[in-house]
Design a protein around this motif. Sequence first.
Motif, PDB file in Angstrom:
ATOM      1  N   SER A 127       0.835  -1.207   0.000  1.00 40.53           N
ATOM      2  CA  SER A 127       0.000   0.000   0.000  1.00 40.53           C
ATOM      3  C   SER A 127       0.871   1.258   0.000  1.00 40.53           C
ATOM      4  N   ASP A 128       2.006   1.242   0.713  1.00 41.02           N
ATOM      5  CA  ASP A 128       2.940   2.377   0.660  1.00 41.02           C
ATOM      6  C   ASP A 128       3.475   2.564  -0.758  1.00 41.02           C
ATOM      7  N   HIS A 129       3.806   1.458  -1.388  1.00 40.83           N
ATOM      8  CA  HIS A 129       4.311   1.493  -2.767  1.00 40.83           C
ATOM      9  C   HIS A 129       3.254   2.053  -3.712  1.00 40.83           C
ATOM     10  N   TYR A 130       2.011   1.606  -3.573  1.00 38.01           N
ATOM     11  CA  TYR A 130       0.923   2.135  -4.398  1.00 38.01           C
ATOM     12  C   TYR A 130       0.734   3.636  -4.157  1.00 38.01           C
ATOM     13  N   ASN A 131       0.827   4.075  -2.909  1.00 40.79           N
ATOM     14  CA  ASN A 131       0.697   5.505  -2.606  1.00 40.79           C
ATOM     15  C   ASN A 131       1.791   6.312  -3.301  1.00 40.79           C
ATOM     16  N   ASN A 132       3.005   5.786  -3.337  1.00 41.25           N
ATOM     17  CA  ASN A 132       4.103   6.463  -4.042  1.00 41.25           C
ATOM     18  C   ASN A 132       3.795   6.580  -5.530  1.00 41.25           C
ATOM     19  N   GLN A 133       3.239   5.505  -6.112  1.00 40.96           N
ATOM     20  CA  GLN A 133       2.887   5.536  -7.531  1.00 40.96           C
ATOM     21  C   GLN A 133       1.770   6.541  -7.803  1.00 40.96           C
ATOM     22  N   ILE A 134       0.796   6.598  -6.909  1.00 46.25           N
ATOM     23  CA  ILE A 134      -0.309   7.556  -7.060  1.00 46.25           C
ATOM     24  C   ILE A 134       0.244   8.980  -7.060  1.00 46.25           C
ATOM     25  N   ARG A 135       1.158   9.278  -6.125  1.00 48.85           N
ATOM     26  CA  ARG A 135       1.758  10.612  -6.076  1.00 48.85           C
ATOM     27  C   ARG A 135       2.495  10.933  -7.374  1.00 48.85           C
ATOM     28  N   THR A 136       3.269   9.959  -7.873  1.00 48.85           N
ATOM     29  CA  THR A 136       4.034  10.171  -9.107  1.00 48.85           C
ATOM     30  C   THR A 136       3.110  10.461 -10.282  1.00 48.85           C
ATOM     31  N   LEU A 137       2.061   9.667 -10.434  1.00 48.00           N
ATOM     32  CA  LEU A 137       1.133   9.843 -11.561  1.00 48.00           C
ATOM     33  C   LEU A 137       0.340  11.144 -11.433  1.00 48.00           C
ATOM     34  N   MET A 138      -0.012  11.527 -10.201  1.00 52.55           N
ATOM     35  CA  MET A 138      -0.733  12.785  -9.992  1.00 52.55           C
ATOM     36  C   MET A 138       0.164  13.974 -10.358  1.00 52.55           C
ATOM     37  N   GLU A 139       1.452  13.872 -10.046  1.00 48.84           N
ATOM     38  CA  GLU A 139       2.385  14.943 -10.391  1.00 48.84           C
ATOM     39  C   GLU A 139       2.592  15.024 -11.903  1.00 48.84           C
ATOM     40  N   GLU A 140       2.590  13.867 -12.564  1.00 48.40           N
ATOM     41  CA  GLU A 140       2.750  13.830 -14.023  1.00 48.40           C
ATOM     42  C   GLU A 140       1.538  14.470 -14.696  1.00 48.40           C
ATOM     43  N   ASP A 141       0.372  13.880 -14.475  1.00 46.92           N
ATOM     44  CA  ASP A 141      -0.874  14.405 -15.056  1.00 46.92           C
ATOM     45  C   ASP A 141      -2.013  13.451 -14.705  1.00 46.92           C
ATOM     46  N   PRO A 142      -2.864  13.822 -13.736  1.00 46.74           N
ATOM     47  CA  PRO A 142      -3.915  12.896 -13.291  1.00 46.74           C
ATOM     48  C   PRO A 142      -4.907  12.527 -14.384  1.00 46.74           C
ATOM     49  N   GLU A 143      -5.109  13.424 -15.344  1.00 55.57           N
ATOM     50  CA  GLU A 143      -6.085  13.136 -16.406  1.00 55.57           C
ATOM     51  C   GLU A 143      -5.533  12.103 -17.391  1.00 55.57           C
ATOM     52  N   LYS A 144      -4.267  12.251 -17.727  1.00 58.15           N
ATOM     53  CA  LYS A 144      -3.621  11.313 -18.657  1.00 58.15           C
ATOM     54  C   LYS A 144      -3.656   9.881 -18.128  1.00 58.15           C
ATOM     55  N   TYR A 145      -3.478   9.746 -16.808  1.00 52.08           N
ATOM     56  CA  TYR A 145      -3.324   8.421 -16.200  1.00 52.08           C
ATOM     57  C   TYR A 145      -4.557   8.019 -15.380  1.00 52.08           C
ATOM     58  N   ARG A 146      -5.711   8.517 -15.817  1.00 54.55           N
ATOM     59  CA  ARG A 146      -6.952   8.314 -15.063  1.00 54.55           C
ATOM     60  C   ARG A 146      -7.245   6.843 -14.797  1.00 54.55           C
ATOM     61  N   GLU A 147      -7.172   6.008 -15.841  1.00 55.29           N
ATOM     62  CA  GLU A 147      -7.502   4.580 -15.677  1.00 55.29           C
ATOM     63  C   GLU A 147      -6.527   3.898 -14.719  1.00 55.29           C
ATOM     64  N   LEU A 148      -5.249   4.158 -14.919  1.00 57.99           N
ATOM     65  CA  LEU A 148      -4.233   3.516 -14.086  1.00 57.99           C
ATOM     66  C   LEU A 148      -4.358   3.977 -12.630  1.00 57.99           C
ATOM     67  N   LEU A 149      -4.616   5.256 -12.425  1.00 55.90           N
ATOM     68  CA  LEU A 149      -4.816   5.771 -11.071  1.00 55.90           C
ATOM     69  C   LEU A 149      -6.011   5.107 -10.386  1.00 55.90           C
ATOM     70  N   GLN A 150      -7.079   4.931 -11.147  1.00 52.30           N
ATOM     71  CA  GLN A 150      -8.284   4.301 -10.582  1.00 52.30           C
ATOM     72  C   GLN A 150      -7.984   2.875 -10.128  1.00 52.30           C
ATOM     73  N   VAL A 151      -7.265   2.125 -10.959  1.00 51.83           N
ATOM     74  CA  VAL A 151      -6.905   0.740 -10.624  1.00 51.83           C
ATOM     75  C   VAL A 151      -6.017   0.705  -9.383  1.00 51.83           C
ATOM     76  N   ILE A 152      -4.981   1.537  -9.373  1.00 49.89           N
ATOM     77  CA  ILE A 152      -4.031   1.518  -8.259  1.00 49.89           C
ATOM     78  C   ILE A 152      -4.710   1.936  -6.957  1.00 49.89           C
ATOM     79  N   LYS A 153      -5.563   2.953  -7.010  1.00 50.89           N
ATOM     80  CA  LYS A 153      -6.268   3.396  -5.790  1.00 50.89           C
ATOM     81  C   LYS A 153      -7.176   2.301  -5.246  1.00 50.89           C
ATOM     82  N   GLU A 154      -7.896   1.638  -6.142  1.00 53.30           N
ATOM     83  CA  GLU A 154      -8.798   0.556  -5.715  1.00 53.30           C
ATOM     84  C   GLU A 154      -8.015  -0.582  -5.071  1.00 53.30           C
TER      85      GLU A 154
END
Length: 198
Positions: A127-154
């Motif tokens: 879960s810590d690792h997933y949180n790090n990935q969420i932060r990275t993708l949000m910093e990149e562009d949350p709209e671009k990575y919407r699907e991947l962010l949704q999967v990782i958050k779930e």
Amino acid sequence: SPAGPGSGWHWPARAASSGVNAGAINAALVGRIIRVDHAGEYGANRIYAGQMAVLGRSAVGPLIQQMWNQEKEHLKKFNELMVAYRVRPTVLLPIWNVAGFVLGAGSALLGKKGAMACTVAVEESISDHYNNQIRTLMEEDPEKYRELLQVIKEFRDDELEHHDIGLEHNAESAPAYSVLKTAIQLGCKAAIFLSERI
């Protein structure tokens, strides 16, 4: 693995039609994320398989099976993402196959508390690792990575649920809990580091 811009490598139509702006995606980043997450979910499946081999017929068996079923769904999704985004798996899968099962069975041999201590340690790391990935993708562009962010958050939320289940079932009462947890989490960090890169 996916090549960078100017390499002639293109995102497949399936990826482009999955709610992602494929043309502007950071292929190296997405490839690394999907590869390591697939490896992590594969390892988690092997851990639960090892626990079930030892404790499957005990009173805690149905609870372990329930968590394992969720991990199977996670692995299935990352298998699909690997195909859609043409990401190769880590070459270390054969090692994670054996190491995961041994960790699961070994912790289960300590009894229910040992298995739950393993679950807490692993799920906290994931879960810590997933949180790090969420932060990275949000910093990149949350709209671009919407699907991947949704999967990782779930999946992160599922892992946190498993972590809490472990605590509720006396993980902290396991023999040498703090030593066991630290050792398992060091192993998880090493596995994450290697699976991202190899």
